[in-house]
Design an enzyme around this catalytic site. Sequence first.
Site, mmCIF file in Angstrom:
data_model
loop_
_atom_site.group_PDB
_atom_site.id
_atom_site.type_symbol
_atom_site.label_atom_id
_atom_site.label_comp_id
_atom_site.label_asym_id
_atom_site.label_seq_id
_atom_site.Cartn_x
_atom_site.Cartn_y
_atom_site.Cartn_z
ATOM 1 N N ASP A 135 -13.896 40.513 57.201
ATOM 2 C CA ASP A 135 -13.777 39.135 56.730
ATOM 3 C C ASP A 135 -14.914 38.333 57.358
ATOM 4 O OD1 ASP A 135 -12.666 36.796 55.612
ATOM 5 O OD2 ASP A 135 -11.632 36.366 57.488
ATOM 6 N N LYS A 190 -9.629 42.354 48.156
ATOM 7 C CA LYS A 190 -10.063 42.979 49.407
ATOM 8 C C LYS A 190 -9.379 44.322 49.609
ATOM 9 C CE LYS A 190 -11.083 38.688 51.941
ATOM 10 N NZ LYS A 190 -10.799 37.888 53.145
#
Length: 1354
Positions: free
Chosen positions: A433, A1011
């Site tokens: 991230d 993701k």
Amino acid sequence: MERLQWVRHRCLQLISTDRRRGWYSPPSSLPPKSSLDAQDPLVQRLSGKRRVVVSRCGPQHAEYHSFSEGFQDNSIRTTKYTLISFIPMNLFQQFHRSANLYFLFLVLLNWVPVVEAFQKEITMIPLAVVLTIIAFKDAMEDYRRYRYDKKINNTLTHVYSRKHLRYVERRWAEVCVGDLVRLCCNEIIPADMVLLHSSDSNGVCHIETANLDGETNLKQRQVVRDLSQQGSEFIPENYSSRIECENPNNDLRRFRGFMEHPGKGRVGLHSENLLLRSCTVRNTETVIGIVVYAGHETKAMQNNSGPRYKRSKLERRLNMDVLWSVALLLLMCLISAVGHGVWLSGLQNAIFMIPDDTHPALAAFYLFWTMIIVLQVLIPISLYVSIEIVKLGQIYFIQNDLNLYNPVLDTGVQCRALNITEDLGQIQYLFSDKTGTLTENRMLFRRCTVAGTEYPHHENAISLEQYEAQGCGDADHSLTLRSRASKKSLSCKSLSCNRSSVSLNTLTAESDTHSVHDTLHRHTPGAFSSTMECAVVPDPQLHVKLSTLSSPIRSPLQQDAAEISHILDFFLALTVCNTVVVSSPTQPRHVVQMPVVRTPLRSLEEMKAMFQKLSLPRFPYSPSQNTDTPPSLTKKLFARGRSATYFPNCNPQTPIKTLQSPITPSGTPTSTPSTPVTPALLPSGAWGEDVDNIQKDKDNFADETESDDEDEAEELLYEAESPDEAALVQAAKAYGCTLLGRSPEQVLVAVPGTGPLSITLLHILPFHSARKRMSVVVRHPLTGEVVVYTKGADNVIMELAEAEDGFSREVIKRTQKHLDQYAREGLRTLCVAKKVMEEQEYKAWLKRHEYAETSIENREELLLESAERLETNLTLLGATGIVDRLQEEVPETIEALQEAGIKVWVLTGDKQETAINIAFACKLIRPTDHLLMANCDSKEACEAQLHELQLEIKQVTNGGASKDDCSSDCVLVIDGRTLDYALQKELQEPFLELTCRCRSVICCRSTPLQKSQVVRLVRDKLKVMTLAIGDGANDVSMIQMADVGIGISGQEGMQAVMSSDFAISRFKFLRKLILVHGHWCYTRLANMILYFFYKNVMYVNLLFWYQFVCGFSGSVMTNSWVLIFFNLLFTSIPPLIYGVLDKDVSAETLLELPHLYESGQKSQAYLPSTFWLTILDAFYQSLVCFFIPYAAYAGSDIGVFSFGSPINGSALLIILLHQVIESRTVTWIHATLLLFSVLFYYAFTLLFSITCVTCNSPTNPYGIETKMMSEPLYYLVCGLTTVLALLPRILFRAFCNTIFPSDLVKAQKMERLSAQDYFSSLKKWRENKAAQKPVPQNLSVNADMPHLTDCIAE
């Protein structure tokens, strides 16, 4: 009837949805209706039961027992066993392992007389020892859990007693569903309770959920609506309502049900009415609630999943090799059985044979099972126990590494998954991230654009540089920022941020770091509140424009009215559109009371006149509201003891009672009549000070301004749910728009030129991941209009913004240009907008919104649709640029990981420009890299672009890049929409082929689901080891999907940490965790496993070779005690130390030469070829160890056990010295344990030979060892055998390390040099690597602002 109501509700829903779609297209990130329907509680309700809760002490106490039957009490038990159930349950769990079942089968098989190989008791010893060790470990862990369970259950709370008619102290374990519990400030909530009463007049209670999810910000809870006793003393006997709610579940953010009042209908219950177990009551003197879930039915306990267990890649490889060992065992047993049958068939009436009618084939069958028992050690039962012990040792050293310790947060590495430490040494892909992981997630207001005009805040940037120069690391350091525009010093002193570091002991009872009582006394001064967030210097140009509202001698031109109106609304939106709680540093968890003091410096009518001059078509001024002060507004107008506003352009000699004619910039005065000040009357008489005192204060104003602002900075502390909110509120405060207080019904704001104003808060539409924005609906204090202020992601707000005239279109155009500029500089962008609603429009929306709010079923979906209906046709006010600087050593860490052969992907929700800029700053992208941009609007376009990009890579690399070539200088940047198409089944292969040819990949605007999908695609399709790292709840799915998940305990709570396998506090710690500890753990464990296979095969083959000289009879040449203890005791401890302490290369060298990590990625320490070479070496050594003694004693008259004595002694020396050869580190600990193993073996055998006569019936080992050890031939045989057995391995190692040394061997040789030679060799090594693969210089990026350093108050 209920079903009909549901059908009617769904029809209305569909109609409203269709109407809405006619004028608004929802963003693509909204969840599909099917996913919402899948979570529809009505479906749950129809398919399952709900629980009914009534009070134990109210009028319905007679019905209590019928309703509460089957409810659990509040005691918790996280232990697995009790004293009675420990032995059977532990054995049952241990025998779930196939290895233990296998050895249990051998024990039972040895009890069959026909195939018996040893004494029945002896074969039970290995299994009994292993089971005992594991049982002891489980017992100690369970006892620790028991102690914490007891501590939690014995905590006291106050429960209303019907017998005593008062609240009495009762243990948590004695609390039941239906009990009325009273809690005071800072007390921990013992069970899940519905809030019935609060000492707050507004029925509000704040809780801190740090014990539950790690979030330190306050969360607001509300008393159930329509409770008649709110506002007066709560009388438990009068409470007669009935609660019906959903069954216990683990959803922390959802609670559904209703409360049925006697004769008053039903009121919906939702998450804001629920107080969760293990949370802490803050800022409220007293709250009373009724328990609805207790004990293990509470949401906290439902979420207690305990430690995570995964199967590592090495363990999967180990299981395969165990199967090969089983196949080898069966082959050896089959050979023995066939040989025995052939041998028996060739005998004719042998005199040494006992007459037996057993057929040779049947005898061979029996011998097959006998050999299974004899050769059982080939399957390493002790290996599994040894692996667990070694991993515990590895985890201990990881967690106690001081280089991975963060003294600011007082945390080190947390190893939550106990069995995948070696996977850290084999990572090939890293998914990260951005916000909070690579960056600080501590936002600094950098610049803004309002009404199409950009304000760069250059002085703010200069002041931030001064901030670093003055030493931001000092906790007591006070920073003074000076603005030339304001001529004022804005002092923002460091706040003591002793953040709560509360463990989850209150819900898991797993940690001994903090107790419940520690939790009661550990307060968090302010979430996301720090010196850096306060340090905002106003932009001179913007400050001058805003000061026209407060200066009595200036008035804006008519053409500037629209811009100034936008500016005021912009800062009002920043101040109001948030959920920030205002508290005080002296009482950090207590909300500041709404102050009621003296007059502002300007009257309400005066400000209304100003707004009349600034009125716009979208902000019309109502004539009916400017003649007199509306009573409702007058009553809600508050003032502070000292004015929080300042007038930098105000002439101190200007009379306060009259307004002078404003001077235009050209010098021409405008004719504006002076307006007398009419003080607004407050109920509390706060206007009691006379005009003389006011004038006196005005005369002294210039001298007191700085001290007032400094005191103001000390008085207020903002508790924000996100760092963005804290930064924006502090920025608005720097311009005089100060958030002074907040209640559920109003917000107290200091506005330039009017002092504190009370703004009626009608609705808060909180941030939602689907909408990507939040809104507040307020009643404007000056115009009385209903205004919607919205802030959110720039792409969402820009789509909702309406260009109704030329001015609005120009604002949108310029703002978009500024947003692109901000993104290129790496700033986080937020857009701010507003909407003025007509009363009829608002009433129509309010009616449907109230229906959504009061709905018992389907509430979340209805509220989402209601918010979407409101947030349309917005007027864009401006945008903000917030800098989120990189964490320290992030560029170095990423560069080292890439040098180690790890492909780093960044998955972020930010814009492409922002992500690219941050990627440059953290060295993920180099200046010479070729950027490949993938932005498509359709699946077909995506497919075509993927093909074009592959061709482009071939052109860039001159056709030299293959699918598996990761050395190209191409970096792929793909947005969320294109990623959606690329993740579809048809495009997965070309997408992966493209990414394999890129050095890095950056996925922008990606959702949490995307993701996890990316991680799963790469992991499953490419068959690689993946690691995901993140810090927020939006990273949880990605972390759980990866082979190794790492959570960062940062600014966004502990959700990522609670879902991770390992937890660290800074991204830089990833470098040593992977490159050093990962490498060590993998190599140590791999070598230890190979060593276990080697020593087992080597020793078992001695028994197998003996069968060739004993007619394959299944007999052995050593006594069964030595045979059993040889692998279990004599050679078991050195491998454990080997697996925990062996160090092939030092940590310094591994960090300096990251490419050494590639050996783990390629599994060089444990390849299939390595395994079979080890097995062949074991076969060779067993041949030497058996046949040299056999040749030495050939023709002698020694007995069987005498023949076995030198074989056992030689085998022990060979096995132990083999480990010395394989070890890279030999310390005094290794030497001591090796010597101890040798001495222990000989002490045991000598003692056994001297004392034991009938221990090995029917044979007699008495005196054998003493006799053999007294002969020189014994030592000659042992020495010669050891040398000849180990000589090939020594020669092989010497040859390979000399002629074909690996990089690890070169590094080991380099470490033996002197310090000067070592650094010289290190430099030369780097130069050679750089010559082979040139690394370009890195680009300096301004947006990162590397000159800023973190300032953390201690």
